[in-house]
Design a protein around this motif. Structure first.
Motif, PDB file in Angstrom:
ATOM      1  N   PHE A 105      14.715   5.087 -32.868  1.00  0.00           N
ATOM      2  CA  PHE A 105      15.708   4.522 -31.776  1.00  0.00           C
ATOM      3  C   PHE A 105      15.083   3.592 -31.360  1.00  0.00           C
ATOM      4  CE2 PHE A 105      18.307   8.898 -32.243  1.00  0.00           C
ATOM      5  CZ  PHE A 105      19.131   7.932 -32.619  1.00  0.00           C
ATOM      6  N   TYR A 107      13.069   1.664 -32.284  1.00  0.00           N
ATOM      7  CA  TYR A 107      12.443   0.365 -33.541  1.00  0.00           C
ATOM      8  C   TYR A 107      13.974  -0.142 -33.874  1.00  0.00           C
ATOM      9  CZ  TYR A 107      11.596  -1.006 -37.968  1.00  0.00           C
ATOM     10  OH  TYR A 107      11.200  -2.285 -38.942  1.00  0.00           O
ATOM     11  N   MET A 108      14.788   0.465 -34.092  1.00  0.00           N
ATOM     12  CA  MET A 108      16.298   0.129 -33.932  1.00  0.00           C
ATOM     13  C   MET A 108      16.656  -0.857 -32.601  1.00  0.00           C
ATOM     14  SD  MET A 108      18.358   2.679 -34.553  1.00  0.00           S
ATOM     15  CE  MET A 108      19.875   2.329 -34.574  1.00  0.00           C
ATOM     16  N   LYS A 113      16.331  -4.483 -36.150  1.00  0.00           N
ATOM     17  CA  LYS A 113      15.461  -4.155 -37.532  1.00  0.00           C
ATOM     18  C   LYS A 113      16.464  -3.190 -38.009  1.00  0.00           C
ATOM     19  CE  LYS A 113      11.254  -6.500 -38.996  1.00  0.00           C
ATOM     20  NZ  LYS A 113      10.228  -6.154 -39.422  1.00  0.00           N
ATOM     21  N   GLY A 114      17.393  -4.041 -39.017  1.00  0.00           N
ATOM     22  CA  GLY A 114      17.444  -2.682 -40.625  1.00  0.00           C
ATOM     23  C   GLY A 114      19.198  -1.969 -39.108  1.00  0.00           C
ATOM     24  N   LEU A 115      19.134  -3.084 -38.607  1.00  0.00           N
ATOM     25  CA  LEU A 115      20.839  -1.944 -38.706  1.00  0.00           C
ATOM     26  C   LEU A 115      21.395  -2.062 -38.726  1.00  0.00           C
ATOM     27  CD1 LEU A 115      20.450  -4.609 -34.585  1.00  0.00           C
ATOM     28  CD2 LEU A 115      20.342  -1.841 -35.399  1.00  0.00           C
ATOM     29  N   GLY A 116      21.658  -2.739 -40.595  1.00  0.00           N
ATOM     30  CA  GLY A 116      22.922  -2.867 -41.325  1.00  0.00           C
ATOM     31  C   GLY A 116      23.736  -4.218 -41.142  1.00  0.00           C
TER      32      GLY A 116
END
Lengths: 169, 483
Positions: A105, A107-108, A113-116
């Motif tokens: 979490f 990281y997000m 990053k990588g939130l889609g």
């Protein structure tokens, strides 16, 4: 205004979720669980998801919590405490898994990053068509098949409960 | 945005509908005591119709419900495997039905509902339907595990399976949610397009979601370290249920793995080959080593089923390394089919041997069986040979294909460890055979009477492993062309 509400109810949700696992008395835990579910429902409201918020209150905070409370009252609580103390060696696993989730979490949130990708239904669209109508439309067109299969799952569960609970075969 | 009702093409889900109607009609017939004796015949008629419908749909490659349901040959092949498992199990459950159920339909319909769940898992293209199929399967199995309500071990098996299964469902759903969050879709082909497109960076969330899905199905297929529930649940459940569980759930999980790996995740699957290889080595080794010390035959077969999940995982690892390899995929499907025959067969002999209250379950109880009951002993010997991988049985060919697919993908170390494991396994399988033929009988087997239906099921299983062992080539050709 939205941000203030978000922070208030987010804080309540986190604190009451912590209190669920820190309480010794299971009934207190259950009450705090209701509080968590309510504050999460308000977070849904802030995201323009009125229908999900209403379902959250009705189904989770209402129906499922009633079952929880019944189960807690019917079980022998002293025995449960004993059983839990046996699980102490699972604590390390638990801490590890929680740590991984925490890192994920962080990281997000901090690296974004990588939130889609965003979905194709914007808040304006929801406001135009209406919340319940949109869910209903999707449920009965695109997700018609899973919707029907879900009824099958309920049928199996119902049969199973009767098999396990009826007096004699 | 306009929404229209999808084309409702019911013939795509024909086999599923037939099984559903059979299950519901068996439930209803159970309400009328005068007609209950027909329920088992209705089940067999339903399964035969389902087979016929699969034959009709074969090669048509139909798609229905806006691409949510597929009736490609891959799905139909797995439908056939599931139905064979169901059929063999039902032929073996006669004794259990007479003893506990007395003709009411719940046992039969729960078995059929579980089969339906497996068929849905194999024949869909959407993660949501995979999840719902898995729930249909799991809920039926929780209840079947706890079916003998008067026995504590059966209830323990049901509760344990339920708690761990619910926990697993959490992993799986979280994985699906993460994949939905990072790709915006639950459709497997759309996920493939998203990954191929490459315009959006594939985030870490997608990888975590993928691994959580593997963990979720790893629980169901009994990979080490998610195997703790297996021995207790297999031992506590009634033996026909155990036979059904061991073959069916594994087949369904691997069907989903194949579908996901070959289509959805195929562009990036080679990045997790290492994880899969570690899982495969752990699963084979732990399963085989613990199986050596078991004295209860059901627990021994439970650990052996863990080890077999490991062998299939070797081929899955090979597939992930070289996703174009049709041979790896074919070897997985071949092994699953063979495993269905030999494992249900082995459990069938256990069912034949056990007394009413499940007394005769120690491996030493099988001493001298070879002279008293030659047919059962020969069947058991063949199943043990096949599980151990001794020619000319199909288990040998299955292991050969699996290890050569590992070699084909240049996973030499994994293949060597697999072969070493197969050697360890020979010890505990042959021990049963040695007890049957080389020891004096301790029990008198006079309580065993001839059971023609059970013999039919065992004969089908024996026929299957011998035929597939001697003539595997036509099936392998079929399987390599299926994808």
């Amino acid at each position: 205004m939205e941000f203030i509400l978000f922070y208030i109810f987010g804080f309540i949700a986190v604190v009451s979720a912590l209190l669920i696992i820190l309480q010794k008395n299971p009934i207190y835990s259950a009450v705090f669980l209701i509080l968590t579910l309510f504050s999460v429902a308000i977070l849904f409201l802030l995201l323009n998801a009125q229908f999900v918020a209403a379902v959250q209150v009705l189904v989770y905070a209402g129906a499922i919590m009633t079952l929880f409370l019944f189960a807690i009252m019917l079980l022998n609580i002293k025995y449960e405490e004993k059983a839990f103390s046996k699980l102490a060696n699972l604590k390390i696993t638990g801490i590890f898994v929680t740590f991984v989730l925490f890192i994920e979490f962080m990281y997000m949130i901090f690296l974004r990053k990588g939130l889609g990708i965003a979905g194709n239904i914007s808040p304006e669209k929801v406001a135009e068509v209406g919340n319940v109508e949109l869910i209903g439309k999707i449920l009965f067109t695109k997700y018609l098949f899973p919707f029907e299969v879900a009824s099958l799952v309920l049928l199996v569960a119902m049969v199973g409960v009767i098999v396990l609970a009826k007096k004699k075969f | 945005m306009d929404y229209s009702i999808p084309t409702i093409n019911l013939s795509v889900i024909g086999p599923e509908i037939i099984i559903l109607l059979t299950a519901v009609s068996v439930l209803i017939i159970g309400l009328f005591p005068n007609y209950r004796r027909w329920s088992i015949s209705i089940v067999f008629i339903g399964i035969i119709f389902a087979f016929y419908d699969i034959y009709y749909l074969w090669n048509l490659n139909q798609v229905g419900f806006d691409g949510m349901v597929l009736a490609d040959n891959f799905a139909l092949l797995f439908d056939i495997i599931f139905l064979i498992g169901t059929l063999l199990t039902l032929l073996l459950s006669g004794n259990f039905i007479n003893q506990y159920i007395r003709g009411t339909g719940e046992y039969l319909s729960l078995i059929l509902f579980a089969t339906l769940g497996m068929m849905l898992m194999a024949s869909t293209n959407d993660l949501i339907v995979i999840f719902l199929g898995l729930e249909t399967l799991s809920i039926s199995l929780y209840i079947l595990a706890a079916f003998r309500r008067s026995r504590e071990d059966s209830l323990e098996a049901g509760l344990k399976y339920f708690l761990l299964g619910a926990f697993t469902t959490g992993f799986l759903l979280y994985g699906i949610a993460l994949i939905y969050g990072s790709t915006g879709t639950t459709n497997i082909y759309s996920i493939l397009n998203f990954l191929k497109d490459g315009s959006v960076e594939i985030g870490i969330l997608f990888y975590i979601g993928m691994i959580l899905i593997i963990v979720g199905f790893g629980f169901k297929a009994a990979f080490v370290p998610f195997h703790m529930w297996v021995p207790d649940v297999y031992e506590g459940s009634a033996t026909p249920v155990t036979a059904f569980m061991s073959a069916g759930v594994k087949a369904a999980s691997f069907a989903v793995f194949l579908r996901l790996f070959i289509t959805g995740f195929s562009p990036i699957i080679s990045q997790i080959t290492g994880i899969l290889a570690v899982l495969a080595i752990l699963t084979m080794t732990v399963g085989n080593v613990i199986a050596i010390v078991q004295t209860n035959i059901k627990r021994m077969l439970a650990y052996s089923s863990i080890a077999h999940a490991g062998y299939i995982l070797v081929a899955l690892t090979a597939l992930s390394r070289n996703i174009e390899s049709e041979f790896s995929a074919a070897s997985i499907m071949y092994y699953i089919l063979v495993y269905t025959f030999m494992n249900i067969g082995a459990f069938g002999v256990v069912i034949y041997m056990e007394k009413s209250e499940e007394e005769v379950l120690k491996i030493s109880d099988y001493a001298g069986l070879g002279f008293k009951k030659p047919f059962a002993a020969i069947c058991m010997t063949l199943f043990m040979f096949s599980l151990a991988g001794i020619p000319p049985t199909a288990g040998f060919m299955g292991k050969l294909y699996i290890f050569s697919s590992a070699v084909e993908s240049e996973l030499y170390g994994l293949a060597v460890i697999g072969v070493l494991n197969a050697v360890i396994a020979v010890y505990y399988y042959l021990r049963v055979v040695i007890f049957m033929y080389m020891k004096e009988a301790v029990l008198d087997f006079s309580y065993l009477s001839a059971r023609p239906v059970m013999a039919l099921s065992l004969s089908i299983s024996v026929g299957g492993i011998i035929y597939l062992g001697i003539f595997p080539q036509s099936l392998i050709n079929l399987l390599t062309n299926i994808l």
